[in-house]
Design an enzyme around this catalytic site. Structure first.
Site, PDB file in Angstrom:
ATOM      1  N   ASP A  64       0.812  -1.215   0.000  1.00  0.00           N
ATOM      2  CA  ASP A  64       0.000   0.000   0.000  1.00  0.00           C
ATOM      3  C   ASP A  64       0.849   1.270   0.000  1.00  0.00           C
ATOM      4  O   ASP A  64       2.067   1.223   0.200  1.00  0.00           O
ATOM      5  CB  ASP A  64      -0.961  -0.002   1.206  1.00  0.00           C
ATOM      6  CG  ASP A  64      -0.309  -0.514   2.491  1.00  0.00           C
ATOM      7  OD1 ASP A  64       0.930  -0.477   2.578  1.00  0.00           O
ATOM      8  OD2 ASP A  64      -1.036  -0.943   3.396  1.00  0.00           O
ATOM      9  N   ASN A 130      -7.856  -3.123  14.316  1.00  0.00           N
ATOM     10  CA  ASN A 130      -9.223  -3.488  13.905  1.00  0.00           C
ATOM     11  C   ASN A 130      -9.234  -4.671  12.934  1.00  0.00           C
ATOM     12  O   ASN A 130     -10.249  -4.976  12.337  1.00  0.00           O
ATOM     13  CB  ASN A 130      -9.939  -2.280  13.285  1.00  0.00           C
ATOM     14  CG  ASN A 130      -9.246  -1.775  12.016  1.00  0.00           C
ATOM     15  OD1 ASN A 130      -8.281  -2.375  11.551  1.00  0.00           O
ATOM     16  ND2 ASN A 130      -9.737  -0.676  11.472  1.00  0.00           N
ATOM     17  N   HIS A 132      -7.364  -4.896  10.159  1.00  0.00           N
ATOM     18  CA  HIS A 132      -7.070  -4.626   8.745  1.00  0.00           C
ATOM     19  C   HIS A 132      -5.763  -5.284   8.306  1.00  0.00           C
ATOM     20  O   HIS A 132      -4.834  -5.447   9.101  1.00  0.00           O
ATOM     21  CB  HIS A 132      -7.090  -3.120   8.427  1.00  0.00           C
ATOM     22  CG  HIS A 132      -5.965  -2.317   8.964  1.00  0.00           C
ATOM     23  ND1 HIS A 132      -6.126  -1.137   9.653  1.00  0.00           N
ATOM     24  CD2 HIS A 132      -4.611  -2.492   8.901  1.00  0.00           C
ATOM     25  CE1 HIS A 132      -4.946  -0.643   9.973  1.00  0.00           C
ATOM     26  NE2 HIS A 132      -4.017  -1.442   9.536  1.00  0.00           N
ATOM     27  N   GLU A 137      -9.919  -2.108   5.348  1.00  0.00           N
ATOM     28  CA  GLU A 137     -10.596  -1.875   6.619  1.00  0.00           C
ATOM     29  C   GLU A 137     -11.781  -2.835   6.774  1.00  0.00           C
ATOM     30  O   GLU A 137     -12.208  -3.463   5.796  1.00  0.00           O
ATOM     31  CB  GLU A 137     -11.085  -0.418   6.666  1.00  0.00           C
ATOM     32  CG  GLU A 137      -9.980   0.625   6.539  1.00  0.00           C
ATOM     33  CD  GLU A 137      -9.130   0.787   7.795  1.00  0.00           C
ATOM     34  OE1 GLU A 137      -9.187  -0.065   8.706  1.00  0.00           O
ATOM     35  OE2 GLU A 137      -8.379   1.783   7.868  1.00  0.00           O
TER      36      GLU A 137
HETATM   37  C1  F6R Z   1       1.410  -1.486   6.213  1.00  0.00           C
HETATM   38  C2  F6R Z   1       0.155  -2.203   6.320  1.00  0.00           C
HETATM   39  C3  F6R Z   1      -0.661  -2.233   7.552  1.00  0.00           C
HETATM   40  C4  F6R Z   1       0.140  -2.516   8.824  1.00  0.00           C
HETATM   41  C5  F6R Z   1      -0.770  -2.438  10.046  1.00  0.00           C
HETATM   42  C6  F6R Z   1      -0.011  -2.632  11.344  1.00  0.00           C
HETATM   43  O1  F6R Z   1       1.972  -1.601   4.914  1.00  0.00           O
HETATM   44  O2  F6R Z   1      -0.233  -2.740   5.340  1.00  0.00           O
HETATM   45  O3  F6R Z   1      -1.672  -3.203   7.417  1.00  0.00           O
HETATM   46  O4  F6R Z   1       0.732  -3.768   8.738  1.00  0.00           O
HETATM   47  O5  F6R Z   1      -1.408  -1.191  10.080  1.00  0.00           O
HETATM   48  O6  F6R Z   1       0.816  -1.534  11.536  1.00  0.00           O
HETATM   49  P1  F6R Z   1       1.948  -1.540  12.689  1.00  0.00           P
HETATM   50  O7  F6R Z   1       2.941  -2.567  12.268  1.00  0.00           O
HETATM   51  O8  F6R Z   1       2.519  -0.153  12.664  1.00  0.00           O
HETATM   52  O9  F6R Z   1       1.248  -1.898  13.959  1.00  0.00           O
END
Ligand code: F6R
Length: 231
Positions: A64, A130, A132, A137
């Protein structure tokens, strides 16, 4: 149950194991690697940087990118990847969505077509509080392809720690869809910290619900989950 769960309470050992899995995939011949950003990935990329793992004959694709953030911004995912990995361990080619594209919807289609031209051997994932994965989401279809998303308030709040204030956190992102992610042959999910417990528990319970995106992985045959939590 198709998930291979490994609970490793010691964080250093957990990331040593994650590094070992990446190395093993590479040694087994994986040529295409799906990469994630976020705090969870930092100790893994640090281990790769310190290693002699050579990706110069491999392709990487990222999950992403924020919409509207200049590439040079320290929190753009292209900047993150350069700093954490690509500057020291470059791939033959690295693909990310272009968050600066004039038409983000068209850019999502372009990126999906790039991904369709690639057989993704190995995808690394983190998970949001959550549930994701990527920026998919709750409520996202399990068959979704790369698309533009409006970030939820909770995701923007969670990511505000990387910016000067929550107002600076972009409101949209381009993300691989859940269907896109599911095409990877092998998936490694890393979930560290109490905040990830609810989402992870749903996955381990065998739930399959679009309200908790990570539970899509229960429909995949080759998933390893590394966590420091006892579930
Ligand atoms: C990032 C991504 C997100 C993160 C998720 C957890 O490229 O795709 O899904 O893996 O938001 O983020 P952290 O590791 O900062 O807790």
């Amino acid at each position: 149950m198709t998930i291979q769960l490994e609970s490793i309470p010691n964080i250093d050992q957990l990331y040593d194991r994650a590094f070992h899995i990446v190395k093993e995939q590479k040694n087994k011949g994986a040529k295409t690697f799906g990469l994630a950003t976020g705090g969870t990935m930092l100790p893994l990329y640090e281990r790769i940087r310190k290693s002699s793992l050579d990706f110069s004959n491999c392709i990487s694709v990222n999950l992403d990118e924020y919409v509207g953030l200049p590439k040079e911004h320290s929190q753009s995912y292209i900047s993150f990847m350069k700093k954490q990995l690509f500057n020291t361990n470059p791939f033959k080619v690295s693909y990310l969505p272009n968050g600066e594209a004039e038409n983000p919807e068209e850019e999502a289609v372009r990126y999906e077509n790039v991904l369709k031209s690639i057989d993704l051997d190995f995808q690394i994932l983190g998970v949001g509080e959550n549930g994701h994965i990527g920026f998919n989401e709750p409520g996202t279809s399990f068959t979704s392809e790369t698309h533009v998303v409006t970030l939820t308030a909770s995701t923007r709040k969670a990511n505000a720690r990387f910016f000067n204030s929550i107002d600076e956190v972009p409101t949209q992102a381009i993300t691989m869809g859940i269907g896109t992610i599911m095409r990877a042959h092998q998936i490694l999910l890393i979930a560290v910290g109490e905040k990830k417990r609810t989402a992870l528990q749903a996955l381990i319970n065998g739930d399959i619900s679009e309200e908790i995106p990570v539970t899509a992985l229960n429909k995949h045959d080759h998933v390893i989950v590394l966590t420091n939590l006892e579930l």
